[in-house]
Motif scaffolding. Structure first.
Motif, PDB file in Angstrom:
ATOM      1  N   LEU A  37       0.880  -1.163   0.000  1.00 19.54           N
ATOM      2  CA  LEU A  37       0.000   0.000   0.000  1.00 19.54           C
ATOM      3  C   LEU A  37       0.915   1.210   0.000  1.00 19.54           C
ATOM      4  CD1 LEU A  37      -2.656  -1.258   2.573  1.00 19.54           C
ATOM      5  CD2 LEU A  37      -2.685  -1.440   0.077  1.00 19.54           C
ATOM      6  N   LYS A  38       1.036   1.818  -1.150  1.00 21.56           N
ATOM      7  CA  LYS A  38       2.112   2.780  -1.375  1.00 21.56           C
ATOM      8  C   LYS A  38       1.849   4.125  -0.716  1.00 21.56           C
ATOM      9  CE  LYS A  38       5.157   4.587  -4.961  1.00 21.56           C
ATOM     10  NZ  LYS A  38       5.548   4.516  -6.403  1.00 21.56           N
ATOM     11  N   ALA A  39       2.812   4.551   0.087  1.00 22.85           N
ATOM     12  CA  ALA A  39       2.828   5.887   0.686  1.00 22.85           C
ATOM     13  C   ALA A  39       4.251   6.384   0.560  1.00 22.85           C
ATOM     14  CB  ALA A  39       2.394   5.830   2.147  1.00 22.85           C
ATOM     15  N   ASP A  40       4.459   7.425  -0.220  1.00 22.96           N
ATOM     16  CA  ASP A  40       5.816   7.855  -0.543  1.00 22.96           C
ATOM     17  C   ASP A  40       6.567   8.413   0.658  1.00 22.96           C
ATOM     18  OD1 ASP A  40       5.695   7.107  -3.221  1.00 22.96           O
ATOM     19  OD2 ASP A  40       4.686   8.968  -3.785  1.00 22.96           O
ATOM     20  N   ALA A  41       5.868   9.062   1.570  1.00 25.67           N
ATOM     21  CA  ALA A  41       6.509   9.642   2.750  1.00 25.67           C
ATOM     22  C   ALA A  41       6.214   8.774   3.969  1.00 25.67           C
ATOM     23  CB  ALA A  41       6.000  11.061   2.988  1.00 25.67           C
ATOM     24  N   PRO A  42       7.108   8.755   4.961  1.00 22.40           N
ATOM     25  CA  PRO A  42       6.832   8.010   6.192  1.00 22.40           C
ATOM     26  C   PRO A  42       5.534   8.501   6.842  1.00 22.40           C
ATOM     27  CG  PRO A  42       9.123   8.716   6.127  1.00 22.40           C
ATOM     28  CD  PRO A  42       8.443   9.404   4.991  1.00 22.40           C
ATOM     29  N   VAL A  43       4.759   7.563   7.375  1.00 18.51           N
ATOM     30  CA  VAL A  43       3.483   7.888   8.001  1.00 18.51           C
ATOM     31  C   VAL A  43       3.599   7.624   9.500  1.00 18.51           C
ATOM     32  CG1 VAL A  43       1.002   7.463   8.034  1.00 18.51           C
ATOM     33  CG2 VAL A  43       2.287   7.203   5.893  1.00 18.51           C
ATOM     34  N   PHE A  44       3.432   8.679  10.303  1.00 23.64           N
ATOM     35  CA  PHE A  44       3.555   8.556  11.751  1.00 23.64           C
ATOM     36  C   PHE A  44       2.201   8.396  12.437  1.00 23.64           C
ATOM     37  CE2 PHE A  44       7.192  11.016  10.229  1.00 23.64           C
ATOM     38  CZ  PHE A  44       8.245  10.287  10.757  1.00 23.64           C
ATOM     39  N   ASP A  45       1.133   8.554  11.683  1.00 23.80           N
ATOM     40  CA  ASP A  45      -0.220   8.459  12.226  1.00 23.80           C
ATOM     41  C   ASP A  45      -0.672   7.006  12.178  1.00 23.80           C
ATOM     42  OD1 ASP A  45      -2.947   8.551  12.747  1.00 23.80           O
ATOM     43  OD2 ASP A  45      -3.249  10.444  11.687  1.00 23.80           O
TER      44      ASP A  45
ATOM     45  N   LYS B  80      -0.638  -0.855  -4.614  1.00 26.52           N
ATOM     46  CA  LYS B  80      -1.858  -0.057  -4.657  1.00 26.52           C
ATOM     47  C   LYS B  80      -1.629   1.207  -3.841  1.00 26.52           C
ATOM     48  CE  LYS B  80      -4.688  -4.281  -4.568  1.00 26.52           C
ATOM     49  NZ  LYS B  80      -5.820  -4.959  -3.877  1.00 26.52           N
ATOM     50  N   PRO B  81      -2.324   2.292  -4.151  1.00 22.78           N
ATOM     51  CA  PRO B  81      -2.185   3.502  -3.313  1.00 22.78           C
ATOM     52  C   PRO B  81      -2.772   3.268  -1.934  1.00 22.78           C
ATOM     53  CG  PRO B  81      -3.910   3.792  -4.963  1.00 22.78           C
ATOM     54  CD  PRO B  81      -3.229   2.499  -5.301  1.00 22.78           C
ATOM     55  N   ALA B  82      -2.085   3.740  -0.924  1.00 21.15           N
ATOM     56  CA  ALA B  82      -2.575   3.620   0.451  1.00 21.15           C
ATOM     57  C   ALA B  82      -3.689   4.637   0.688  1.00 21.15           C
ATOM     58  CB  ALA B  82      -1.439   3.848   1.436  1.00 21.15           C
TER      59      ALA B  82
END
Length: 250
Positions: free
Chosen positions: A86-94, A203-205
């Motif tokens: 599940l693609k997220a280009d930037a780190p996700v802290f949430d 896939k897009p996150a």
């Protein structure tokens, strides 16, 4: 059985960390990344569960940039049948946003079990597994140190202070995995070669609005060097004075 294992790519816990130039993350230069330890236990439990239950499917799922594909390939080299990024280009802290992305993907998968590590080394928040279970509307058992599945139900042991707790639950369910439950297998050469041919979907996150972001981070201050103030009983009065006047802990 159809089992999903949600994993995470994290820095090696033995690494020395530096804050990056943006002050919102670590400097990844020279850092070694791998599957999070608790996630590797979860992958092993998923594989062992299907080995006991008979033919089934283990699907590895991760939220992250393209570098997470290496971690997903490792899960497949251990024995997972396929993987989903599940693609997220930037780190996700949430953690809740990550849980929403996972729940959006998993809700239509008809999974009997969804495994997570107890928590991820880099955040130690223990949010994503429980939040995903809530969003999916299924039972959640946290920090399982033993697990048995039979006749559409599960029995898990949880370690609590000075004792153990046994929990029974129906399937489908989410279970977060504690250490000690299983030793992760090493990927074999055959498994590594097979993983290259297994399906890895991207896939897009579906993260939704992010409510938690990192504005800045810094390393803890260096500890002052220790002092030797004497030996034996004669040193006790001075030690007490320093604890009262300098350390202010008495």
């Amino acid at each position: 059985m159809k089992i999903a294992v949600c994993i995470k790519r994290t820095p090696d816990s033995e690494s020395r960390f530096k804050v990056g130039a943006s002050a919102t993350g670590v400097d990844e230069t020279g850092l070694k990344f791998d599957m999070d330890d608790f996630a590797s236990y979860a992958v092993e439990v998923a594989l062992q569960t299907n080995e006991k239950q008979g033919p089934g499917e283990v699907v590895a799922v991760a939220v992250g940039a393209d570098n997470v594909q290496e971690t997903l390939r490792k899960a497949m080299s251990m024995g997972a049948d396929r993987a989903i990024q599940l693609k997220a280009d930037a780190p996700v802290f949430d953690g809740l946003a990550v849980a929403k992305a996972l729940a959006a993907e998993l809700k239509s998968g008809a999974f009997d079990l969804i495994f997570f590590g107890k928590y991820a080394f880099d955040s130690s928040a223990s949010i994503v597994g429980t939040a995903t279970a809530e969003l999916l509307g299924v039972p959640c058992v946290t920090a399982a140190s033993k697990l048995e599945i039979a006749n559409g139900r599960g029995t898990a042991r949880r370690e609590i202070e000075g004792a153990g707790e046994m929990v029974e639950f129906p399937l489908p369910a989410v279970v977060t995995i504690d250490e000690g439950i299983a030793r992760p297998r090493y990927p074999s050469l055959k498994g590594i070669m097979a993983a290259k041919k297994k399906l890895l979907e991207t896939k897009p996150a579906q993260l939704g609005p992010l409510r938690v972001t990192v504005k800045s981070m810094e390393l803890p201050a260096e500890r002052p060097p220790g002092r030797i103030i004497g030996q034996g009983a004669a040193a006790v009065p001075e030690l007490v004075r320093l604890l009262q006047d300098e350390a202010k802990v008495l």
